[in-house]
Scaffold this motif. Structure first.
Motif, PDB file in Angstrom:
ATOM      1  N   PRO A  35      33.346  58.315   2.200  1.00 26.38           N
ATOM      2  CA  PRO A  35      33.427  57.369   1.082  1.00 26.38           C
ATOM      3  C   PRO A  35      32.171  57.237   0.222  1.00 26.38           C
ATOM      4  O   PRO A  35      32.251  56.736  -0.890  1.00 26.38           O
ATOM      5  CB  PRO A  35      33.766  56.039   1.762  1.00 26.38           C
ATOM      6  CG  PRO A  35      33.504  56.198   3.208  1.00 26.38           C
ATOM      7  CD  PRO A  35      33.526  57.659   3.515  1.00 26.38           C
ATOM      8  N   PHE A  36      31.026  57.664   0.730  1.00 20.09           N
ATOM      9  CA  PHE A  36      29.791  57.528  -0.057  1.00 20.09           C
ATOM     10  C   PHE A  36      28.813  58.596   0.396  1.00 20.09           C
ATOM     11  O   PHE A  36      28.972  59.195   1.465  1.00 20.09           O
ATOM     12  CB  PHE A  36      29.173  56.118   0.106  1.00 20.09           C
ATOM     13  CG  PHE A  36      28.871  55.762   1.529  1.00 20.09           C
ATOM     14  CD1 PHE A  36      29.848  55.234   2.361  1.00 20.09           C
ATOM     15  CD2 PHE A  36      27.607  55.967   2.072  1.00 20.09           C
ATOM     16  CE1 PHE A  36      29.584  54.938   3.686  1.00 20.09           C
ATOM     17  CE2 PHE A  36      27.326  55.665   3.404  1.00 20.09           C
ATOM     18  CZ  PHE A  36      28.324  55.145   4.202  1.00 20.09           C
ATOM     19  N   THR A  37      27.811  58.853  -0.428  1.00 20.32           N
ATOM     20  CA  THR A  37      26.766  59.791  -0.070  1.00 20.32           C
ATOM     21  C   THR A  37      25.813  59.092   0.887  1.00 20.32           C
ATOM     22  O   THR A  37      25.210  58.078   0.522  1.00 20.32           O
ATOM     23  CB  THR A  37      25.986  60.233  -1.321  1.00 20.32           C
ATOM     24  OG1 THR A  37      26.928  60.714  -2.295  1.00 20.32           O
ATOM     25  CG2 THR A  37      24.995  61.333  -0.995  1.00 20.32           C
ATOM     26  N   VAL A  38      25.711  59.611   2.091  1.00 17.42           N
ATOM     27  CA  VAL A  38      24.839  58.971   3.077  1.00 17.42           C
ATOM     28  C   VAL A  38      23.387  59.271   2.699  1.00 17.42           C
ATOM     29  O   VAL A  38      22.979  60.434   2.596  1.00 17.42           O
ATOM     30  CB  VAL A  38      25.146  59.474   4.499  1.00 17.42           C
ATOM     31  CG1 VAL A  38      24.230  58.802   5.518  1.00 17.42           C
ATOM     32  CG2 VAL A  38      26.613  59.210   4.849  1.00 17.42           C
ATOM     33  N   ALA A  39      22.617  58.229   2.461  1.00 15.76           N
ATOM     34  CA  ALA A  39      21.197  58.399   2.116  1.00 15.76           C
ATOM     35  C   ALA A  39      20.435  58.627   3.426  1.00 15.76           C
ATOM     36  O   ALA A  39      20.357  59.756   3.891  1.00 15.76           O
ATOM     37  CB  ALA A  39      20.699  57.187   1.342  1.00 15.76           C
ATOM     38  N   ASP A  40      19.891  57.597   4.048  1.00 13.30           N
ATOM     39  CA  ASP A  40      19.294  57.777   5.370  1.00 13.30           C
ATOM     40  C   ASP A  40      20.235  57.197   6.424  1.00 13.30           C
ATOM     41  O   ASP A  40      20.840  56.147   6.227  1.00 13.30           O
ATOM     42  CB  ASP A  40      17.916  57.095   5.453  1.00 13.30           C
ATOM     43  CG  ASP A  40      16.798  58.025   5.035  1.00 13.30           C
ATOM     44  OD1 ASP A  40      16.624  59.063   5.697  1.00 13.30           O
ATOM     45  OD2 ASP A  40      16.118  57.739   4.026  1.00 13.30           O
ATOM     46  N   TYR A  41      20.332  57.909   7.534  1.00 13.46           N
ATOM     47  CA  TYR A  41      21.170  57.462   8.644  1.00 13.46           C
ATOM     48  C   TYR A  41      20.284  57.122   9.839  1.00 13.46           C
ATOM     49  O   TYR A  41      19.466  57.929  10.267  1.00 13.46           O
ATOM     50  CB  TYR A  41      22.180  58.547   9.025  1.00 13.46           C
ATOM     51  CG  TYR A  41      22.872  58.319  10.351  1.00 13.46           C
ATOM     52  CD1 TYR A  41      23.523  57.112  10.612  1.00 13.46           C
ATOM     53  CD2 TYR A  41      22.875  59.286  11.341  1.00 13.46           C
ATOM     54  CE1 TYR A  41      24.141  56.887  11.832  1.00 13.46           C
ATOM     55  CE2 TYR A  41      23.497  59.077  12.564  1.00 13.46           C
ATOM     56  CZ  TYR A  41      24.126  57.879  12.805  1.00 13.46           C
ATOM     57  OH  TYR A  41      24.734  57.655  14.016  1.00 13.46           O
ATOM     58  N   VAL A  42      20.431  55.910  10.322  1.00 16.48           N
ATOM     59  CA  VAL A  42      19.682  55.432  11.484  1.00 16.48           C
ATOM     60  C   VAL A  42      20.687  55.021  12.547  1.00 16.48           C
ATOM     61  O   VAL A  42      21.751  54.487  12.220  1.00 16.48           O
ATOM     62  CB  VAL A  42      18.784  54.222  11.100  1.00 16.48           C
ATOM     63  CG1 VAL A  42      18.297  53.469  12.333  1.00 16.48           C
ATOM     64  CG2 VAL A  42      17.608  54.682  10.254  1.00 16.48           C
ATOM     65  N   ASP A  43      20.359  55.273  13.796  1.00 18.92           N
ATOM     66  CA  ASP A  43      21.220  54.809  14.872  1.00 18.92           C
ATOM     67  C   ASP A  43      20.429  53.861  15.769  1.00 18.92           C
ATOM     68  O   ASP A  43      19.336  54.203  16.211  1.00 18.92           O
ATOM     69  CB  ASP A  43      21.748  56.002  15.670  1.00 18.92           C
ATOM     70  CG  ASP A  43      22.999  55.643  16.452  1.00 18.92           C
ATOM     71  OD1 ASP A  43      23.695  54.683  16.062  1.00 18.92           O
ATOM     72  OD2 ASP A  43      23.291  56.320  17.454  1.00 18.92           O
ATOM     73  N   PHE A  44      20.980  52.679  16.000  1.00 26.37           N
ATOM     74  CA  PHE A  44      20.334  51.705  16.872  1.00 26.37           C
ATOM     75  C   PHE A  44      20.893  51.814  18.292  1.00 26.37           C
ATOM     76  O   PHE A  44      21.687  52.724  18.606  1.00 26.37           O
ATOM     77  CB  PHE A  44      20.488  50.297  16.297  1.00 26.37           C
ATOM     78  CG  PHE A  44      19.527  50.025  15.168  1.00 26.37           C
ATOM     79  CD1 PHE A  44      18.227  49.631  15.425  1.00 26.37           C
ATOM     80  CD2 PHE A  44      19.916  50.186  13.838  1.00 26.37           C
ATOM     81  CE1 PHE A  44      17.332  49.391  14.386  1.00 26.37           C
ATOM     82  CE2 PHE A  44      19.020  49.954  12.800  1.00 26.37           C
ATOM     83  CZ  PHE A  44      17.734  49.553  13.082  1.00 26.37           C
TER      84      PHE A  44
END
Lengths: 412, 412
Positions: free
Chosen positions: A110-119
């Motif tokens: 649905p959108f361009t993922v900029a930065d992806y972080v996983d907690f």
């Protein structure tokens, strides 16, 4: 409630209205921004243009990117406009011709993922993984209750539900050997998570987001499956963290459920002890309400080849999404529209609410039996995993998240 | 050599031709793709249009993004075209009016950073950090010589040389305490690195890049400073790796030196023992040449408030850039044009070649004395760090990288 033929208990009623990107005529059709209404997808730009809205252009372009960048006032206005138009008989002309049955669409990222972080926000998950990966140490590291631990993942391999996942190849070290071997992962796993979608204008370098303002930067929530190759991960992750054990694919659901639609699902956190540092504390909830650092009452289901193997409860999570966002920026790091952060695996105290197969099979020692009688600890080629979720909406209604699914293909 | 008035030993002669993005009239001027020629910047789109090249459009748009996506054949053709035009008197008309003195331009981030990964490819750096951070364990983890360890960093906080760096704030645990304290970092450091810029068409999910093809995906090289808050990092990094201790800023140099310009700088690796798994081995070099898994003979200088404090040699690095790229994709992860990966701190065996202040001051135990008589272990507000580099070019020439600089501003 509406001239649309929508039963009051429909998980995609007017109280929900999640956003996505669809095409008709197969995956190569023109990508269009849509909102889910019952069993239909409304073509938003077409509807808004027909209604004479100048701002319809924000929904052109085949992704949510421009709409995400607009920020909270625009999101609120769009939601109100949609709820009006979908319940006003006079607006039938601009709505009805632009509704496409959900069975006729292909959904896209649905959108361009900029930065992806996983907690790593579940105390039960972190404890279980600590016991399995580091049996000779305290399961929770000393920092765990002081800050929401997280790490950056690979934005370029975030894919939409339905995308096949190719079994990753790499290095792993068998328990009895000194040197690693090379080949397809033999411990391919999932992590059932929620993903939080950041919107609003980019913040400036060196500026941090206060916890009480964090909500203004949260557009919505998706289902997220953080596919994990446990054997690759175990060999590589000391000292700089997970890398190739995670970076091959992360699947997100097609529907971004807005934080507005989840107001009724806010609950108090299960309790934080010790009390976190002031920057991670929000305003207390009045009358026992959820407060600024809220939890979310989302019920998740994990289905493996058609068998429901787990029912994680998001309300069990230790850290709040607004605490995660605040922590992410406390060092002055910017956030941009399109940033995505995962909650980490959702696991509760009850074994039936664990969100990874590593935990459900206790590292392979207690295999699961699926409805077809087969036994599983980790994923086999051809296996399909589907996440689903619902949350309480206003007035007894239910908010649906749709499905987040993927099938494992053999290594190449 | 050319009708341009360029001495043969100029680090930005026709053998170099690095790409960047510039504006005139200050930072808000229109962004244009340029190539550095001597002490000038050539406006590439304007020059190519004047020359009647249809492909000039790839240099419009204010970034290198479109050019990066084109891939090796286009890069080679552009380099040949530039070298021809800059040495052909008949082309003076399209070149000369489009040369801007380098003192009149503002440089910008040259491309949109897709995914940013940071490796850890120096054996000496990893050993030093291991000794400092984990004094009770073997300094190198068991995996270190089997794979190039790396982790994902924050693409959104990669900034161009000259951008001020705001001292990050966050949690750190003083050595004698159980609980963390909150405040500005007191151990702010640098890491002198090279950054590798990925180009060519995006690869498909599940497809890996063979080592012998990796070079086709490497467009060029930039100077890179991975600013690091050691106190934040030490507290947060177990078990999922560095996060806020790194994510507040990463500075890259303004000039992308092409891998074509660095052909003469290829050298054999210092030697890998044990021999890596087959996917990380390249073809051997004939006659002692560098082979596919080559090193690079780049000389780096680290300057702290005007004092040269270190001279790291990139040829000391254990892992090759093509091994890093190959490893990054071995699990089927895609690469996209604009992906950037850092080498990790460049440190050699000699103390004067260490690429971080953590190592140079041995964690503060051996402060450095700058030329003005002041002593330093970590960065103070107002301090400026500048990285510079050169490499051998063909026929005794020198390839310059320019400067990668930043000044520390107080925490906000």
């Amino acid at each position: 409630m509406t001239w649309l033929d929508l039963p009051a208990d429909h998980p995609f009623g007017l109280h929900n209205l999640p956003y996505g990107v669809f095409s008709t005529g197969g995956p190569d059709g023109e990508r269009r921004v849509g909102v889910r209404v019952g069993d239909h997808v409304l073509d938003l730009a077409a509807c808004a243009e027909r209604a004479g809205m100048e701002s319809a252009v924000v929904w052109r372009g085949g992704s949510l990117d421009a709409f995400l960048a607009e920020g909270r006032p625009a999101w609120t206005a769009a939601r109100a406009w949609l709820q009006d138009h979908l319940s006003d008989d006079a607006a039938r002309d601009c709505v009805e011709p632009n509704l496409v049955p959900v069975g006729e669409v292909t959904m896209h990222l649905p959108f361009t993922v900029a930065d992806y972080v996983d907690f790593y926000a579940s105390e039960h998950h972190a404890t279980n993984v600590g016991r399995i990966f580091r049996p000779d140490s305290e399961p929770l590291t000393p920092n765990w209750k002081h800050l929401p631990i997280g790490y950056h993942g690979r934005a370029g391999t975030v894919v939409v539900s339905g995308t096949d996942v190719v079994r990753p190849t790499g290095q792993r070290r068998p328990p009895t050997q000194e040197a690693p071997v090379f080949g397809p992962s033999v411990r391919l796993d999932i992590e059932a998570e929620l993903g939080f979608v950041v919107g609003g204008p980019a913040t400036g370098l060196g500026r941090r987001v206060d916890l009480d303002d964090a909500d203004d930067h949260l557009f919505g929530v998706v289902l997220l499956n953080d596919w994990s190759a446990r054997d690759l991960q175990a060999w590589e992750y000391v000292p700089l963290g997970p890398f190739l054990g995670k970076s091959f694919a992360t699947t997100v659901g097609p529907w971004v459920v807005t934080t507005d639609a989840l107001r009724a699902a806010r609950v108090p956190l299960p309790g934080q002890d010790p009390e976190p540092l002031p920057y991670l504390r929000g305003r207390d909830g009045a009358d026992g309400g959820p407060g600024t650092a809220y939890g979310l009452d989302v019920h998740v289901e994990v289905e493996w080849n058609g068998t429901a193997v787990s029912r994680p409860e998001y309300r069990d999570m230790y850290w709040s999404p607004v605490q995660m966002l605040t922590h992410l920026t406390v060092n002055g790091a910017t956030i941009r529209p399109g940033d995505l952060f995962g909650s980490g695996t959702i696991s509760g105290a009850d074994p039936g609410t664990r969100g990874s197969f590593l935990e459900l099979s206790w590292s392979g020692q207690e295999p699961l039996t699926l409805d077809d009688g087969s036994q599983r600890s980790f994923l086999e080629d051809g296996d399909t995993v589907t996440l689903r979720a619902t949350a309480p909406g206003p007035d007894g209604s239910v908010v649906g998240f749709g499905e987040c699914t993927g099938t494992v293909r053999p290594a190449v």
